[in-house]
Design a protein around this motif. Structure first.
Motif, PDB file in Angstrom:
ATOM      1  N   TRP A   1      -0.078  -4.558  12.707  1.00 41.59           N
ATOM      2  CA  TRP A   1      -0.058  -4.646  11.273  1.00 41.59           C
ATOM      3  C   TRP A   1       1.286  -4.148  10.753  1.00 41.59           C
ATOM      4  CZ3 TRP A   1      -4.258  -6.818   9.031  1.00 41.59           C
ATOM      5  CH2 TRP A   1      -5.416  -6.877   9.786  1.00 41.59           C
ATOM      6  N   LYS A   2       1.809  -4.880   9.809  1.00 40.90           N
ATOM      7  CA  LYS A   2       3.049  -4.383   9.212  1.00 40.90           C
ATOM      8  C   LYS A   2       2.707  -3.538   7.986  1.00 40.90           C
ATOM      9  CE  LYS A   2       4.090  -8.292   6.213  1.00 40.90           C
ATOM     10  NZ  LYS A   2       5.059  -9.224   5.764  1.00 40.90           N
ATOM     11  N   LYS A   3       3.550  -2.548   7.753  1.00 42.47           N
ATOM     12  CA  LYS A   3       3.335  -1.672   6.606  1.00 42.47           C
ATOM     13  C   LYS A   3       3.577  -2.459   5.322  1.00 42.47           C
ATOM     14  CE  LYS A   3       4.888   2.468   4.419  1.00 42.47           C
ATOM     15  NZ  LYS A   3       4.474   3.786   4.493  1.00 42.47           N
TER      16      LYS A   3
END
Length: 108
Positions: free
Chosen positions: A1-3
């Motif tokens: 997951w990307k921030k």
């Protein structure tokens, strides 16, 4: 997951929805509106923001609700503050959403 950065405007709208459900719960517990208003006013006046970030404040609202099977005004006020909302912002948005809902209901 990307921030990802939270969509603050959407988060604020969701907080207003939470307030609606929380207030409904508080009214079920204490249908004396005048007494509840005094109680809420006291909590608002004496509230001290913990400095929680949005995620921590959201988790606190959820956890206190699960633990107490109720609604914590204090935890909710932490969330409102974490979202950068004033009490005036909360009530203006609440009134706007409530008015829009009433207008929709009347048209149906």
């Amino acid at each position: 997951w990307k921030k990802q950065e939270p969509n603050i405007e959407q988060c604020q709208m969701e907080a207003v929805d939470i307030w609606h459900f929380g207030l409904s719960h508080l009214l079920e517990e204490n249908p004396d509106v005048d007494e509840l208003a005094v109680e809420l006013e006291s909590k608002f006046k004496n509230f001290v923001y913990t400095g929680d970030d949005i995620l921590s404040a959201t988790e606190s609202v959820s956890q206190t609700s699960l633990d107490s099977k109720g609604f914590s005004v204090i935890a909710f006020l932490d969330l409102v503050n974490a979202l950068g909302m004033t009490y005036d912002d909360l009530f203006k948005q609440f009134h706007k959403q409530w008015s829009e809902l009433r207008n929709l209901t009347i048209r149906i």
